[in-house]
Design a protein around this motif. Structure first.
Motif, PDB file in Angstrom:
ATOM      1  N   PHE A 289       2.070  10.475 -69.990  1.00  0.00           N
ATOM      2  CA  PHE A 289       2.515  11.520 -69.077  1.00  0.00           C
ATOM      3  C   PHE A 289       1.325  12.336 -68.565  1.00  0.00           C
ATOM      4  CE2 PHE A 289       4.285  15.719 -68.058  1.00  0.00           C
ATOM      5  CZ  PHE A 289       5.152  15.306 -67.047  1.00  0.00           C
ATOM      6  N   ALA A 290       0.388  12.669 -69.492  1.00  0.00           N
ATOM      7  CA  ALA A 290      -0.767  13.468 -69.098  1.00  0.00           C
ATOM      8  C   ALA A 290      -1.623  12.699 -68.100  1.00  0.00           C
ATOM      9  CB  ALA A 290      -1.587  13.845 -70.322  1.00  0.00           C
ATOM     10  N   GLY A 291      -1.833  11.407 -68.387  1.00  0.00           N
ATOM     11  CA  GLY A 291      -2.632  10.573 -67.493  1.00  0.00           C
ATOM     12  C   GLY A 291      -2.003  10.471 -66.125  1.00  0.00           C
ATOM     13  N   PHE A 292      -0.678  10.307 -66.122  1.00  0.00           N
ATOM     14  CA  PHE A 292       0.050  10.207 -64.861  1.00  0.00           C
ATOM     15  C   PHE A 292      -0.108  11.484 -64.055  1.00  0.00           C
ATOM     16  CE2 PHE A 292       4.023  11.558 -62.812  1.00  0.00           C
ATOM     17  CZ  PHE A 292       3.994  10.678 -61.734  1.00  0.00           C
ATOM     18  N   MET A 293       0.074  12.631 -64.731  1.00  0.00           N
ATOM     19  CA  MET A 293       0.018  13.897 -64.018  1.00  0.00           C
ATOM     20  C   MET A 293      -1.378  14.147 -63.454  1.00  0.00           C
ATOM     21  SD  MET A 293       2.856  15.052 -63.692  1.00  0.00           S
ATOM     22  CE  MET A 293       2.578  16.645 -62.926  1.00  0.00           C
ATOM     23  N   SER A 294      -2.413  13.832 -64.255  1.00  0.00           N
ATOM     24  CA  SER A 294      -3.776  14.093 -63.792  1.00  0.00           C
ATOM     25  C   SER A 294      -4.090  13.225 -62.574  1.00  0.00           C
ATOM     26  CB  SER A 294      -4.750  13.839 -64.939  1.00  0.00           C
ATOM     27  OG  SER A 294      -5.809  13.044 -64.528  1.00  0.00           O
ATOM     28  N   SER A 295      -3.695  11.950 -62.642  1.00  0.00           N
ATOM     29  CA  SER A 295      -4.001  11.065 -61.536  1.00  0.00           C
ATOM     30  C   SER A 295      -3.123  11.388 -60.321  1.00  0.00           C
ATOM     31  CB  SER A 295      -3.847   9.641 -62.038  1.00  0.00           C
ATOM     32  OG  SER A 295      -3.482   8.772 -61.108  1.00  0.00           O
ATOM     33  N   PHE A 296      -1.885  11.812 -60.577  1.00  0.00           N
ATOM     34  CA  PHE A 296      -0.993  12.230 -59.475  1.00  0.00           C
ATOM     35  C   PHE A 296      -1.596  13.403 -58.717  1.00  0.00           C
ATOM     36  CE2 PHE A 296       2.349  15.272 -58.196  1.00  0.00           C
ATOM     37  CZ  PHE A 296       2.885  14.550 -57.143  1.00  0.00           C
ATOM     38  N   GLY A 297      -2.121  14.381 -59.504  1.00  0.00           N
ATOM     39  CA  GLY A 297      -2.734  15.547 -58.883  1.00  0.00           C
ATOM     40  C   GLY A 297      -3.885  15.155 -57.976  1.00  0.00           C
ATOM     41  N   LYS A 298      -4.683  14.170 -58.425  1.00  0.00           N
ATOM     42  CA  LYS A 298      -5.843  13.760 -57.638  1.00  0.00           C
ATOM     43  C   LYS A 298      -5.436  13.060 -56.351  1.00  0.00           C
ATOM     44  CE  LYS A 298      -8.568  14.574 -61.279  1.00  0.00           C
ATOM     45  NZ  LYS A 298      -8.451  14.461 -62.719  1.00  0.00           N
ATOM     46  N   PHE A 299      -4.494  12.103 -56.468  1.00  0.00           N
ATOM     47  CA  PHE A 299      -4.052  11.403 -55.255  1.00  0.00           C
ATOM     48  C   PHE A 299      -3.424  12.395 -54.280  1.00  0.00           C
ATOM     49  CE2 PHE A 299      -4.096   7.402 -57.754  1.00  0.00           C
ATOM     50  CZ  PHE A 299      -4.830   6.649 -56.862  1.00  0.00           C
ATOM     51  N   ALA A 300      -2.583  13.285 -54.832  1.00  0.00           N
ATOM     52  CA  ALA A 300      -1.895  14.246 -53.969  1.00  0.00           C
ATOM     53  C   ALA A 300      -2.901  15.156 -53.282  1.00  0.00           C
ATOM     54  CB  ALA A 300      -0.899  15.063 -54.788  1.00  0.00           C
ATOM     55  N   ALA A 301      -3.928  15.569 -54.006  1.00  0.00           N
ATOM     56  CA  ALA A 301      -4.910  16.493 -53.428  1.00  0.00           C
ATOM     57  C   ALA A 301      -5.678  15.830 -52.292  1.00  0.00           C
ATOM     58  CB  ALA A 301      -5.875  16.971 -54.512  1.00  0.00           C
ATOM     59  N   VAL A 302      -6.062  14.567 -52.504  1.00  0.00           N
ATOM     60  CA  VAL A 302      -6.848  13.905 -51.456  1.00  0.00           C
ATOM     61  C   VAL A 302      -6.000  13.679 -50.202  1.00  0.00           C
ATOM     62  CG1 VAL A 302      -8.008  11.770 -50.840  1.00  0.00           C
ATOM     63  CG2 VAL A 302      -8.478  12.850 -53.012  1.00  0.00           C
ATOM     64  N   PHE A 303      -4.747  13.248 -50.394  1.00  0.00           N
ATOM     65  CA  PHE A 303      -3.908  12.990 -49.219  1.00  0.00           C
ATOM     66  C   PHE A 303      -3.458  14.280 -48.554  1.00  0.00           C
ATOM     67  CE2 PHE A 303      -2.819   8.903 -51.497  1.00  0.00           C
ATOM     68  CZ  PHE A 303      -3.775   8.218 -50.794  1.00  0.00           C
ATOM     69  N   ALA A 304      -3.458  15.382 -49.320  1.00  0.00           N
ATOM     70  CA  ALA A 304      -2.991  16.652 -48.758  1.00  0.00           C
ATOM     71  C   ALA A 304      -3.819  17.067 -47.554  1.00  0.00           C
ATOM     72  CB  ALA A 304      -3.031  17.735 -49.826  1.00  0.00           C
ATOM     73  N   ILE A 305      -5.115  16.698 -47.566  1.00  0.00           N
ATOM     74  CA  ILE A 305      -6.010  17.100 -46.478  1.00  0.00           C
ATOM     75  C   ILE A 305      -5.433  16.673 -45.133  1.00  0.00           C
ATOM     76  CG2 ILE A 305      -8.349  16.897 -45.562  1.00  0.00           C
ATOM     77  CD1 ILE A 305      -9.163  16.090 -48.450  1.00  0.00           C
ATOM     78  N   THR A 306      -4.928  15.437 -45.068  1.00  0.00           N
ATOM     79  CA  THR A 306      -4.378  15.006 -43.779  1.00  0.00           C
ATOM     80  C   THR A 306      -2.882  15.215 -43.688  1.00  0.00           C
ATOM     81  OG1 THR A 306      -4.211  12.778 -44.641  1.00  0.00           O
ATOM     82  CG2 THR A 306      -6.144  13.284 -43.299  1.00  0.00           C
ATOM     83  N   GLN A 307      -2.177  15.116 -44.830  1.00  0.00           N
ATOM     84  CA  GLN A 307      -0.717  15.072 -44.733  1.00  0.00           C
ATOM     85  C   GLN A 307      -0.076  16.429 -44.524  1.00  0.00           C
ATOM     86  OE1 GLN A 307       1.219  12.377 -44.399  1.00  0.00           O
ATOM     87  NE2 GLN A 307      -0.773  11.400 -44.218  1.00  0.00           N
ATOM     88  N   LEU A 308      -0.671  17.504 -45.093  1.00  0.00           N
ATOM     89  CA  LEU A 308      -0.038  18.810 -44.923  1.00  0.00           C
ATOM     90  C   LEU A 308       0.013  19.226 -43.461  1.00  0.00           C
ATOM     91  CD1 LEU A 308      -1.109  20.917 -48.022  1.00  0.00           C
ATOM     92  CD2 LEU A 308       1.007  19.701 -47.594  1.00  0.00           C
ATOM     93  N   PRO A 309      -1.120  19.232 -42.748  1.00  0.00           N
ATOM     94  CA  PRO A 309      -1.022  19.591 -41.326  1.00  0.00           C
ATOM     95  C   PRO A 309      -0.239  18.569 -40.524  1.00  0.00           C
ATOM     96  CG  PRO A 309      -3.298  19.070 -41.931  1.00  0.00           C
ATOM     97  CD  PRO A 309      -2.503  19.021 -43.172  1.00  0.00           C
ATOM     98  N   LEU A 310      -0.358  17.293 -40.900  1.00  0.00           N
ATOM     99  CA  LEU A 310       0.314  16.253 -40.125  1.00  0.00           C
ATOM    100  C   LEU A 310       1.823  16.440 -40.128  1.00  0.00           C
ATOM    101  CD1 LEU A 310      -0.102  13.648 -38.585  1.00  0.00           C
ATOM    102  CD2 LEU A 310       0.369  12.429 -40.676  1.00  0.00           C
ATOM    103  N   ALA A 311       2.359  16.815 -41.299  1.00  0.00           N
ATOM    104  CA  ALA A 311       3.812  16.994 -41.392  1.00  0.00           C
ATOM    105  C   ALA A 311       4.268  18.116 -40.480  1.00  0.00           C
ATOM    106  CB  ALA A 311       4.202  17.287 -42.838  1.00  0.00           C
ATOM    107  N   ILE A 312       3.465  19.182 -40.419  1.00  0.00           N
ATOM    108  CA  ILE A 312       3.817  20.302 -39.538  1.00  0.00           C
ATOM    109  C   ILE A 312       3.785  19.838 -38.088  1.00  0.00           C
ATOM    110  CG2 ILE A 312       3.088  22.594 -38.778  1.00  0.00           C
ATOM    111  CD1 ILE A 312       2.086  23.030 -41.634  1.00  0.00           C
ATOM    112  N   MET A 313       2.757  19.053 -37.750  1.00  0.00           N
ATOM    113  CA  MET A 313       2.657  18.506 -36.403  1.00  0.00           C
ATOM    114  C   MET A 313       3.872  17.664 -36.069  1.00  0.00           C
ATOM    115  SD  MET A 313      -0.391  18.823 -34.929  1.00  0.00           S
ATOM    116  CE  MET A 313       0.038  17.411 -33.974  1.00  0.00           C
TER     117      MET A 313
END
Lengths: 260, 235
Positions: B172-196
């Motif tokens: 569970f810890a490994g999953f959460m840590s890696s989830f946080g990393k993937f989510a953080a990297v994709f957030a750069i493009t996906q957060l503004p994109l969703a608003i667009m």
């Protein structure tokens, strides 16, 4: 941007080969690539498929390289994350950036390379299929594979209309661009909204017309397709089995090899 | 947010197929019933599918500099409901894999799950909830599409993190840590994109309401009274 891979497939000499043979080659490549445990086998598959696509399928080399570069972006981001954050073995590279420690571990790098090579081999297989086999040929295969009738029908209609709407979207976009519709951020937002809604309304009207046209020609929910019978030649069979055997042999012998 | 061909290792791509196929079958079942009832719907569904494909091949102006494209399934989910959007989404994803090399065959199951199932369901739920609260229709469309995009992006991060948890073994810890990393990297493009994409979808519906609102009434997206009110305020 408007150049869909299908255009090249229509011109490819491999278009006239047996569809089932091509599909088998692609599925074989995908499955062996994704289940291999060392990066060597996927790279071999990628090389073979690229050679076939460019040399036998006459796809322009420049275009092929450009196509390969495009999706690598996403693969690369994912791979970098895997390289940095997974693995537990020996550190081979570590540095600090803005107070955070970053390190690449040996097995993390190994995994990242493996994933990158798998992605590459998968892309080469997909490109082989899409650069040598036009969608029209695949519909006959879909029909024979007993998927639900309505799904195939829907895919064929969607396929037809993709081209109609792409043309329409492109001409609207040109018209908007020459009227400075994309000159700043706010304007581009409203332009693209207009473009989308016009496209939507036109496609809706087109759908109505299509239904009328098909109904008046006695459409009963079934379209019959003509499948050309293309026997597999001995040379093709020989080449394919040689490729399969060497890929499998490579798969077997490089099972436990690690390159880092 | 397509996952590349070959990116998911062996147990995971089969698992996502196993999750997606029942939903698609249900969607096909529902579609068949709708088509039997109203035969003129099949061409309409087809043009809607083509519309999704073309919309997703248009590049959105993006704030972060990277060009990104809308998923288009949000609009389909609002008009046709999530089950049918799943079927349309599957076909469109297959074509995207073949024509544009976005996504792939082995990762089709995972992509269908994130973009064809979770995204439209989120859009639909937010849309239904929003319409109940008597918010402005365009605001609801904006919120629904944006949340649908975010749901898609979170699901993709979950899929990647499950396949590549930090530390190698799935904990569970490994999953959460890696989830946080993937989510953080994709957030750069996906957060503004969703608003667009939300803004573009709201604009799209605005033009459709102004020009040809009878489509929306016919598909029971909006009631007649709502349309008249919207046209009154936006004219």
């Amino acid at each position: 941007m408007t150049n869909i891979l299908d255009d090249y497939a229509l011109m490819s000499p491999l278009r006239h080969k047996n569809n089932w043979l091509k599909l088998t080659i692609v599925l074989f490549g995908l499955l062996v690539g994704v289940s291999s445990t060392s990066p060597i086998t996927p790279l071999f598959i990628a090389l073979c498929m690229s050679f076939t696509t460019v040399a036998l399928g006459r796809a322009p080399l420049k275009l092929y390289l450009k196509l390969l570069l495009a999706p690598v972006g996403f693969a690369f981001t994912g791979v970098v994350i895997i390289a940095f954050f997974s693995g537990s073995g020996q550190e081979i590279l570590s540095f600090e950036l803005a107070g955070y420690p970053f390190s690449v571990k040996a097995d993390g790098l190994e995994l990242a390379l493996l994933v990158l090579s798998r992605s590459l081999s998968g892309m080469c297989c997909l490109y082989f299929l899409s650069l040598t086999t036009p969608m029209i040929e695949l519909f006959a295969v879909l029909k024979a594979s007993r998927l639900p009738e309505s799904l195939i029908e829907l895919s064929m209609l969607i396929y037809r209309y993709i081209f109609v709407f792409l043309d329409m979207a492109m001409s609207i976009k040109y018209a908007q661009t020459v009227r400075l519709g994309y000159s700043n951020f706010r304007r581009s937002l409203s332009s693209i909204g207009m473009l989308g809604s016009t496209l939507f309304i036109r496609s809706w009207e087109q759908g109505d017309k299509l239904f009328l046209a098909m109904n008046s020609r006695c459409y009963d929910g079934k379209m019959t397709l003509f499948e050309v019978n293309r026997p597999v030649r001995a040379v093709e069979l020989l080449l394919t089995s040689a490729y399969f055997l060497s890929a499998l042999a490579l798969f077997y012998f490089t099972k436990n090899i690690s390159i880092v | 947010m397509h996952i590349m061909e070959g990116f998911l290792p062996t147990p995971w791509w089969q698992a996502w197929f196993a999750v997606s196929i029942p939903v698609i079958l249900y969607g096909i079942h529902k579609m068949n019933r709708l088509v039997n009832e109203k035969r003129e719907i099949l061409p309409l569904l087809a043009v809607a599918g083509a519309f999704i494909f073309v919309l997703s091949s248009l590049k959105l102006p993006s704030v972060t500099g990277s060009c990104s494209h809308p998923t288009g399934t949000g609009i389909a989910a609002i008009i046709f409901g999530p089950a049918i959007s799943a079927v349309l989404g599957t076909i469109v994803l297959l074509y995207q894999a073949l024509f544009l090399a976005h996504g792939g065959f082995t990762t089709l199951g995972a992509n269908v799950f994130s973009m064809g199932i979770v995204g439209p369901v989120a859009v639909y739920l937010v849309y239904k909830a929003g319409m109940k609260t008597k918010l402005n229709f365009y605001a609801v469309v904006f919120l629904a599409t944006a949340f649908g995009d975010w749901a898609t992006y979170v699901t993709t991060s979950v899929e990647l993190a499950l396949a590549y948890p930090a530390g190698g073994a799935l904990t569970f810890a490994g999953f959460m840590s890696s989830f946080g990393k993937f989510a953080a990297v994709f957030a750069i493009t996906q957060l503004p994109l969703a608003i667009m994409e939300g803004a573009v979808s709201a604009l799209l519906f605005k033009y459709v309401v102004n020009v040809k609102s009878d489509i929306l009434v016919e598909m029971k997206v909006l009631e007649d009274a709502v349309v008249r009110k919207l046209r009154g305020t936006s004219a």
